[in-house]
Design a protein around this motif. Structure first.
Motif, PDB file in Angstrom:
ATOM      1  N   GLU A   1      58.829 107.714  32.807  1.00  0.00           N
ATOM      2  CA  GLU A   1      57.900 108.352  31.879  1.00  0.00           C
ATOM      3  C   GLU A   1      58.520 109.560  31.186  1.00  0.00           C
ATOM      4  OE1 GLU A   1      54.789 109.100  34.644  1.00  0.00           O
ATOM      5  OE2 GLU A   1      53.698 107.285  34.111  1.00  0.00           O
ATOM      6  N   ARG A   2      59.593 110.066  31.722  1.00  0.00           N
ATOM      7  CA  ARG A   2      60.264 111.216  31.121  1.00  0.00           C
ATOM      8  C   ARG A   2      61.267 110.788  30.049  1.00  0.00           C
ATOM      9  NH1 ARG A   2      59.515 116.150  34.109  1.00  0.00           N
ATOM     10  NH2 ARG A   2      58.255 115.697  35.914  1.00  0.00           N
ATOM     11  N   ASN A   3      61.436 109.513  29.839  1.00  0.00           N
ATOM     12  CA  ASN A   3      62.294 108.992  28.767  1.00  0.00           C
ATOM     13  C   ASN A   3      63.732 109.482  28.868  1.00  0.00           C
ATOM     14  OD1 ASN A   3      60.216 107.481  27.443  1.00  0.00           O
ATOM     15  ND2 ASN A   3      59.399 109.425  26.708  1.00  0.00           N
ATOM     16  N   ILE A   4      64.289 109.454  30.060  1.00  0.00           N
ATOM     17  CA  ILE A   4      65.662 109.915  30.248  1.00  0.00           C
ATOM     18  C   ILE A   4      66.623 109.100  29.391  1.00  0.00           C
ATOM     19  CG2 ILE A   4      67.545 110.115  31.923  1.00  0.00           C
ATOM     20  CD1 ILE A   4      65.343 110.835  33.991  1.00  0.00           C
ATOM     21  N   GLY A   5      66.409 107.802  29.315  1.00  0.00           N
ATOM     22  CA  GLY A   5      67.276 106.958  28.492  1.00  0.00           C
ATOM     23  C   GLY A   5      67.273 107.373  27.038  1.00  0.00           C
ATOM     24  N   LYS A   6      66.102 107.683  26.506  1.00  0.00           N
ATOM     25  CA  LYS A   6      66.009 108.137  25.113  1.00  0.00           C
ATOM     26  C   LYS A   6      66.711 109.478  24.928  1.00  0.00           C
ATOM     27  CE  LYS A   6      61.811 105.652  23.951  1.00  0.00           C
ATOM     28  NZ  LYS A   6      60.418 105.738  23.500  1.00  0.00           N
ATOM     29  N   LYS A   7      66.645 110.316  25.950  1.00  0.00           N
ATOM     30  CA  LYS A   7      67.320 111.610  25.867  1.00  0.00           C
ATOM     31  C   LYS A   7      68.833 111.432  25.911  1.00  0.00           C
ATOM     32  CE  LYS A   7      63.334 113.975  27.636  1.00  0.00           C
ATOM     33  NZ  LYS A   7      62.640 114.356  28.828  1.00  0.00           N
TER      34      LYS A   7
ATOM     35  N   VAL B   1      70.874 101.914  30.512  1.00  0.00           N
ATOM     36  CA  VAL B   1      70.267 103.213  30.811  1.00  0.00           C
ATOM     37  C   VAL B   1      69.403 103.649  29.636  1.00  0.00           C
ATOM     38  CG1 VAL B   1      70.771 105.682  31.106  1.00  0.00           C
ATOM     39  CG2 VAL B   1      72.028 103.982  32.450  1.00  0.00           C
ATOM     40  N   GLU B   2      69.959 103.561  28.447  1.00  0.00           N
ATOM     41  CA  GLU B   2      69.250 104.031  27.257  1.00  0.00           C
ATOM     42  C   GLU B   2      67.983 103.228  26.967  1.00  0.00           C
ATOM     43  OE1 GLU B   2      72.975 106.030  24.833  1.00  0.00           O
ATOM     44  OE2 GLU B   2      72.082 104.207  24.032  1.00  0.00           O
ATOM     45  N   HIS B   3      67.960 101.989  27.408  1.00  0.00           N
ATOM     46  CA  HIS B   3      66.797 101.129  27.173  1.00  0.00           C
ATOM     47  C   HIS B   3      65.893 100.983  28.398  1.00  0.00           C
ATOM     48  CE1 HIS B   3      69.318 100.116  23.731  1.00  0.00           C
ATOM     49  NE2 HIS B   3      68.175  99.863  23.126  1.00  0.00           N
TER      50      HIS B   3
ATOM     51  N   ASN C   1      68.561 102.195  36.448  1.00  0.00           N
ATOM     52  CA  ASN C   1      68.372 103.521  37.025  1.00  0.00           C
ATOM     53  C   ASN C   1      69.720 104.199  37.206  1.00  0.00           C
ATOM     54  OD1 ASN C   1      65.551 103.322  37.288  1.00  0.00           O
ATOM     55  ND2 ASN C   1      65.794 102.155  39.175  1.00  0.00           N
ATOM     56  N   LEU C   2      69.689 105.495  37.205  1.00  0.00           N
ATOM     57  CA  LEU C   2      70.909 106.282  37.384  1.00  0.00           C
ATOM     58  C   LEU C   2      70.970 106.868  38.790  1.00  0.00           C
ATOM     59  CD1 LEU C   2      70.728 108.271  34.045  1.00  0.00           C
ATOM     60  CD2 LEU C   2      72.511 106.635  34.664  1.00  0.00           C
ATOM     61  N   SER C   3      72.171 106.942  39.326  1.00  0.00           N
ATOM     62  CA  SER C   3      72.366 107.646  40.590  1.00  0.00           C
ATOM     63  C   SER C   3      72.476 109.143  40.285  1.00  0.00           C
ATOM     64  CB  SER C   3      73.642 107.162  41.280  1.00  0.00           C
ATOM     65  OG  SER C   3      74.781 107.606  40.562  1.00  0.00           O
ATOM     66  N   ILE C   4      72.351 109.949  41.303  1.00  0.00           N
ATOM     67  CA  ILE C   4      72.507 111.398  41.122  1.00  0.00           C
ATOM     68  C   ILE C   4      73.908 111.708  40.614  1.00  0.00           C
ATOM     69  CG2 ILE C   4      72.589 113.604  42.351  1.00  0.00           C
ATOM     70  CD1 ILE C   4      70.291 112.501  44.092  1.00  0.00           C
ATOM     71  N   PHE C   5      74.898 111.015  41.130  1.00  0.00           N
ATOM     72  CA  PHE C   5      76.276 111.202  40.676  1.00  0.00           C
ATOM     73  C   PHE C   5      76.390 110.910  39.182  1.00  0.00           C
ATOM     74  CE2 PHE C   5      80.444 109.324  39.750  1.00  0.00           C
ATOM     75  CZ  PHE C   5      81.277 110.379  40.092  1.00  0.00           C
ATOM     76  N   GLU C   6      75.800 109.803  38.730  1.00  0.00           N
ATOM     77  CA  GLU C   6      75.865 109.438  37.314  1.00  0.00           C
ATOM     78  C   GLU C   6      75.141 110.462  36.435  1.00  0.00           C
ATOM     79  OE1 GLU C   6      76.169 104.585  37.784  1.00  0.00           O
ATOM     80  OE2 GLU C   6      74.193 105.552  37.793  1.00  0.00           O
ATOM     81  N   ILE C   7      74.013 110.959  36.911  1.00  0.00           N
ATOM     82  CA  ILE C   7      73.289 111.991  36.165  1.00  0.00           C
ATOM     83  C   ILE C   7      74.152 113.241  36.045  1.00  0.00           C
ATOM     84  CG2 ILE C   7      71.320 113.577  36.236  1.00  0.00           C
ATOM     85  CD1 ILE C   7      69.774 111.196  37.589  1.00  0.00           C
TER      86      ILE C   7
END
Length: 78
Positions: free
Chosen positions: A8-14, A48-50, A54-60
């Motif tokens: 819901e936070r739209n991380i992929g869009k960000k 990720v963008e779409h 999901n992303l891991s903490i390392f990837e973030i």
């Protein structure tokens, strides 16, 4: 407290927004991530963008490093 899920936070869009702000393609972003030991392909970046991966903490952590943003930029509620 009103909490929202990461989706819901739209991380992929960000990620897309900050990638494009730097003038990077998905392939360019994947290449930059690989230089900091994060093994993401351009296909993984697309997912990720779409919202299809999901992303891991390392990837973030590596995304914030490569995109030159802090965690709040990716996790702030819209």
């Amino acid at each position: 407290m009103n909490r929202s899920t990461p989706k819901e936070r739209n991380i992929g869009k960000k990620v897309t927004f900050y990638r494009e702000l730097l003038g990077l393609s998905q392939k360019d972003l994947a290449a930059k991530l690989q230089t900091v030991n994060c093994d993401m392909t351009s296909e993984m970046v697309w997912k990720v963008e779409h919202g299809r991966r999901n992303l891991s903490i390392f990837e973030i952590d590596k995304l914030t490093e490569v995109l030159h943003v802090d965690y709040n930029a990716l996790f702030a509620q819209d």
